[in-house]
Design a protein around this motif. Structure first.
Motif, PDB file in Angstrom:
ATOM      1  N   PHE A 132       0.870  -1.140   0.007  1.00 21.53           N
ATOM      2  CA  PHE A 132      -0.078   0.088   0.023  1.00 21.53           C
ATOM      3  C   PHE A 132       0.892   1.366   0.039  1.00 21.53           C
ATOM      4  CE2 PHE A 132      -2.699   3.451   1.666  1.00 21.53           C
ATOM      5  CZ  PHE A 132      -3.729   3.389   0.917  1.00 21.53           C
ATOM      6  N   LEU A 136       0.379   3.812  -3.017  1.00 20.73           N
ATOM      7  CA  LEU A 136       0.049   5.293  -2.425  1.00 20.73           C
ATOM      8  C   LEU A 136       0.959   6.306  -2.866  1.00 20.73           C
ATOM      9  CD1 LEU A 136      -1.776   7.052  -0.385  1.00 20.73           C
ATOM     10  CD2 LEU A 136      -0.108   6.834   1.171  1.00 20.73           C
ATOM     11  N   ASN A 171     -11.654   6.614   0.681  1.00 22.70           N
ATOM     12  CA  ASN A 171     -10.770   7.608   1.284  1.00 22.70           C
ATOM     13  C   ASN A 171     -10.079   8.303   0.226  1.00 22.70           C
ATOM     14  OD1 ASN A 171      -8.644   8.590   3.135  1.00 22.70           O
ATOM     15  ND2 ASN A 171      -9.080   7.061   4.697  1.00 22.70           N
ATOM     16  N   CYS A 172      -9.948   9.516   0.143  1.00 28.09           N
ATOM     17  CA  CYS A 172      -9.517  10.229  -0.965  1.00 28.09           C
ATOM     18  C   CYS A 172      -8.110  10.951  -0.366  1.00 28.09           C
ATOM     19  CB  CYS A 172     -10.322  11.523  -1.443  1.00 28.09           C
ATOM     20  SG  CYS A 172     -11.679  10.854  -2.339  1.00 28.09           S
ATOM     21  N   SER A 173      -7.077  10.170  -0.734  1.00 28.48           N
ATOM     22  CA  SER A 173      -5.746  10.564  -0.242  1.00 28.48           C
ATOM     23  C   SER A 173      -5.212  11.673  -0.744  1.00 28.48           C
ATOM     24  CB  SER A 173      -4.683   9.104  -0.698  1.00 28.48           C
ATOM     25  OG  SER A 173      -3.711   9.831  -1.297  1.00 28.48           O
ATOM     26  N   SER A 174      -4.310  12.176  -0.072  1.00 28.89           N
ATOM     27  CA  SER A 174      -3.542  13.470  -0.316  1.00 28.89           C
ATOM     28  C   SER A 174      -2.231  13.289  -1.137  1.00 28.89           C
ATOM     29  CB  SER A 174      -3.050  14.253   0.956  1.00 28.89           C
ATOM     30  OG  SER A 174      -2.659  13.504   1.869  1.00 28.89           O
ATOM     31  N   TYR A 180      -9.151   5.590  -2.716  1.00 23.44           N
ATOM     32  CA  TYR A 180      -9.081   4.088  -2.574  1.00 23.44           C
ATOM     33  C   TYR A 180     -10.109   3.420  -1.862  1.00 23.44           C
ATOM     34  CZ  TYR A 180      -7.149   4.742   2.069  1.00 23.44           C
ATOM     35  OH  TYR A 180      -7.074   4.864   3.454  1.00 23.44           O
ATOM     36  N   TYR A 186     -10.702   2.462   7.044  1.00 21.23           N
ATOM     37  CA  TYR A 186      -9.804   2.957   6.264  1.00 21.23           C
ATOM     38  C   TYR A 186      -8.545   2.633   6.033  1.00 21.23           C
ATOM     39  CZ  TYR A 186      -7.975   6.409   9.390  1.00 21.23           C
ATOM     40  OH  TYR A 186      -7.313   7.094  10.829  1.00 21.23           O
TER      41      TYR A 186
HETATM   42  C1  LIG Z   1      -8.307   8.319   5.319  1.00 21.42           C
HETATM   43  O1  LIG Z   1      -9.196   8.724   5.844  1.00 21.42           O
HETATM   44  C2  LIG Z   1      -8.738   9.256   7.439  1.00 21.42           C
HETATM   45  C3  LIG Z   1     -10.116   9.749   8.221  1.00 21.42           C
HETATM   46  O2  LIG Z   1     -10.420  10.591   7.438  1.00 21.42           O
HETATM   47  C4  LIG Z   1      -7.619  10.217   7.393  1.00 21.42           C
HETATM   48  O3  LIG Z   1      -7.177  10.163   8.765  1.00 21.42           O
HETATM   49  C5  LIG Z   1      -6.343   9.213   6.850  1.00 21.42           C
HETATM   50  O4  LIG Z   1      -5.355   9.948   6.567  1.00 21.42           O
HETATM   51  C6  LIG Z   1      -6.979   8.905   5.287  1.00 21.42           C
HETATM   52  N1  LIG Z   1      -5.904   7.847   4.665  1.00 21.42           N
HETATM   53  C7  LIG Z   1      -5.243   8.346   3.564  1.00 21.42           C
HETATM   54  C8  LIG Z   1      -4.138   7.304   3.181  1.00 21.42           C
HETATM   55  O5  LIG Z   1      -5.334   9.423   3.045  1.00 21.42           O
END
Ligand SMILES: *[C@@H]1O[C@H](CO)[C@@H](O)[C@H](O)[C@H]1NC(C)=O
Ligand SMILES: *[C@@H]1O[C@H](CO)[C@@H](O)[C@H](O)[C@H]1NC(C)=O
Ligand SMILES: *[C@@H]1O[C@H](CO)[C@@H](O)[C@H](O)[C@H]1NC(C)=O
Ligand SMILES: *[C@@H]1O[C@H](CO)[C@@H](O)[C@H](O)[C@H]1NC(C)=O
Ligand SMILES: *[C@@H]1O[C@H](CO)[C@@H](O)[C@H](O)[C@H]1NC(C)=O
Ligand SMILES: CC(=O)N[C@H]1CO[C@H](CO)[C@@H](O)[C@@H]1O
Length: 573
Positions: A132, A136, A171-174, A180, A186
């Motif tokens: 992952f 990512l 979960n929309c990652s930064s 994903y 999550y």
């Molecule tokens: C997924 O969502 C959680 C809760 O909103 C957040 O804390 C977390 O960082 C997210 N994970 C990723 C990989 O973006």
């Protein structure tokens, strides 16, 4: 020239040894036992059960007649979901021990003739898994290991899918500008089984553990393996009182039970068969956890999976159910089996997610054991149920370990926590019930261990354990239970359920009195006209006025309130 004979010898030797799966069907009448490793036996006194502890207790299975054990996950994991979030599928979590401890467990089990099955958790990994992390980061080789979709530009969610734990399943990652998919937490991103690479990875993991000598896998939450590719919205259930964001808000037609799941299971079963064949080992076994419609669960038989768990004694009957409901639950599975050639029934009474059998059926735990043992096929026991352990319902919020309980908060933790069914095994009346000799246990021991423990039940004249062990003995020694046909009857007054197994020469009859207040008299010869009127009581529930070893008149048999008897009777020629 000199080399030629060697080649010939090699070829002959190969032909002699390879190409045979041994002991095909060893599991068909077996008793499987679920070990919850954290709570079974703690060898190093750190409060947590371990592999060395299990190895030291393997005699228990030998002595009791249990054929196979399955271990709940022992893999490396950040323990967000107690080991169901795996960060390395090939590593053992240090809480449980080392690779050497595992090897010793397997070799000791093999010497004793006990099979060992491992949990396989394929739907997701931990977000801390290196796959992952690479996915990512956009690493090309790992890009498609998970289910990624572009972030909608309007800021809305990708679709309406909800995770099993509640809330959006996306979960929309930064760090990667996509979202994903996670069916569960999550921190448990779903693997993409449409990727050939992921499929190969999982097969490598299966081979890795088969190489260590294990006898098969129990596959976790299998219906969630695939979801539709076009991300269609799921329809609403319109269940009263359920709000958006709760898993029950939607019907999961597009994220569960997809046909591709069955193909993947089939490929795993084939791999295990080929492996057993090539290495000349006993047949490998696969069990699947599939909470879904009856016809979808039993469809796993078509993949070659031997044991799609039958949870209907957990989900569809309870302490208020009458003999009609029990008969229905039994007959519906047997009917499904009859329509699937080669399929063998199985009966699960409890597991680490529910409430213990003796708590769900107060005063009737032995009755449930009798059902699982007398019905045809595989019986599955959760640890501690052979001695009638009950839920520990008074664990404080401070002592609560289960994330499901902790997340629910102080007010509601009791509704969600599964800790009550995960307390240490009660071996004897020593400190911590013989689980360890340390200061602490990871979760409190049930105080009732002083009376309720294995050692006491071995010395008592009558006990839950003695009933359990006797039932296993009957299964292994009576043709009626090994291969006999099965019939179920409900008495006309709707108070008695009987399960009758018959060979050509003998019937074994389980009779359960569902009445809590009155003694019912039954005439079994009316139900099974071929049996002799004189029967022998093989097993009786604990406070039954009729004891084991008694001869009884099957034309006029009184069964006291809440009691059950297992009787053998000759078939009259
Ligand atoms: C997924 O969502 C959680 C809760 O909103 C957040 O804390 C977390 O960082 C997210 N994970 C990723 C990989 O973006
Ligand atoms: C086992 O292997 C042999 C030789 O490779 C093959 O002929 C046979 O069909 C295989 N049996 C099974 C059950 O796969
Ligand atoms: C399977 O069972 C469900 C629920 O009972 C039913 O709606 C569906 O039609 C059944 N499917 C088949 C193929 O029989
Ligand atoms: C038992 O099952 C019945 C029927 O499904 C249900 O109405 C009842 O609430 C259940 N009782 C318990 C104690 O779970
Ligand atoms: C079952 O228990 C009830 C309640 O005590 C009793 O009246 C009845 O006779 C028992 N049934 C049989 C078959 O003995
Ligand atoms: C198929 C599979 O691995 N399912 C698992 C997905 O994750 C949840 C939560 O950890 C488990 O409970 C399932 O068994």
């Amino acid at each position: 020239m000199a080399r030629l004979p060697c080649v010939i010898v090699f070829l002959i030797a190969t032909r002699i040894v390879a190409g045979e799966i041994k002991n095909v069907g060893w599991w068909k009448n077996a008793v499987f036992y679920q070990i919850y490793p954290r709570s079974f036996q703690d060898d190093n006194n750190d409060g947590i059960g371990d592999l060395k502890g299990i190895t030291k207790r393997l005699d228990h299975f030998k002595e009791t007649g249990i054929d196979a054990v399955w271990l709940s996950p022992i893999y490396a994991s950040p323990m967000v979901d107690f080991g169901y979030d795996i960060s390395d599928f090939r590593k053992i979590h240090p809480d449980y021990g080392t690779d050497a401890d595992f090897t010793e467990l397997i070799s000791t089990a093999r010497k004793l003739g006990i099979k060992v099955i491992m949990d396989l958790v394929p739907n997701h990994t931990s977000d801390e898994h290196e796959w992952f992390q690479k996915s990512l980061a956009g690493d090309e080789a790992y890009k498609d290991y998970y289910i990624w979709h572009d972030k909608p530009t309007d800021g809305k969610p990708l679709n309406n899918w909800i995770s099993v734990f509640g809330g959006s399943a996306w979960n929309c990652s930064s760090s990667r500008p996509q979202c994903y998919f996670h069916q569960f937490h999550y921190k448990q991103p779903d693997l993409n089984f449409r990727s050939d690479k992921v499929q190969e990875e999982m097969k490598d993991i299966i081979r890795f553990w088969l190489d260590k000598g294990i006898d098969g896998f129990r596959v976790d939450a299998i219906p969630h393996l695939f979801e539709v590719e076009d991300l269609r919205n799921e329809p609403r259930t319109n269940l009263p009182g359920v709000v958006d964001g709760e898993y029950a808000y939607l019907d999961h037609f597009y994220t569960k039970d997809q046909p591709e799941t069955y193909d993947v299971v089939k490929s795993w079963v084939k791999l295990m068969n080929d492996y057993a064949n090539a290495s000349n080992t006993d047949e490998k076994v696969m069990t699947v956890e599939a909470y879904t419609f009856l016809n979808k669960t039993t469809e796993y038989y078509e993949t070659g999976c031997q044991i799609p768990f039958n949870f209907y004694f957990i989900t569809d009957v309870n302490r208020t159910s009458g003999p009609d409901q029990f008969k229905k639950v039994i007959d519906q599975w047997l009917t499904e089996i009859a329509g699937r050639p080669g399929a063998v029934a199985n009966w699960v009474l409890g597991n680490h997610d529910g409430s213990r059998t003796a708590s769900r059926y107060p005063g009737r735990g032995d009755q449930m054991t009798m059902l699982a043992m007398i019905l045809p096929g595989v019986a599955v026991t959760y640890y501690g149920e052979e001695i009638g352990m009950i839920d520990k319902t008074d664990i404080s919020y401070e002592d609560t370990q289960d994330p499901a309980g902790c997340n629910a908060g102080r007010e509601k933790y009791k509704e969600k926590s599964r800790d009550p069914v995960r307390t240490p095994m009660q071996w004897n009346d020593d400190i911590n019930a013989g689980f360890n000799q340390g200061e602490r246990t990871w979760i409190p021991v049930n105080e009732n261990f002083v009376e309720l423990n294995l050692a006491a039940q071995k010395t008592a004249k009558f006990s839950h354990y003695k009933i359990y062990k006797k039932l296993i003995h009957l299964r292994k020694t009576h043709a009626a239970l090994l291969t006999g046909k099965v019939e179920t009857f409900v008495s006309s007054d709707k108070k008695i359920l009987s399960v009758v197994r018959s060979s050509n020469t003998e019937s074994i009859i389980l009779i359960i009195n569902f009445s809590d207040t009155e003694t019912v008299t039954v005439n079994l010869v009316n139900q099974v006209p071929s049996i002799a009127a004189g029967g022998l009581v093989e097993v009786a529930t604990l406070d039954s006025p009729i004891n084991e070893g008694s001869s009884v008149n099957l034309r006029k048999l009184p069964i006291a309130p809440k009691q059950s008897l297992v009787i053998s009777a000759k078939i009259q020629k």
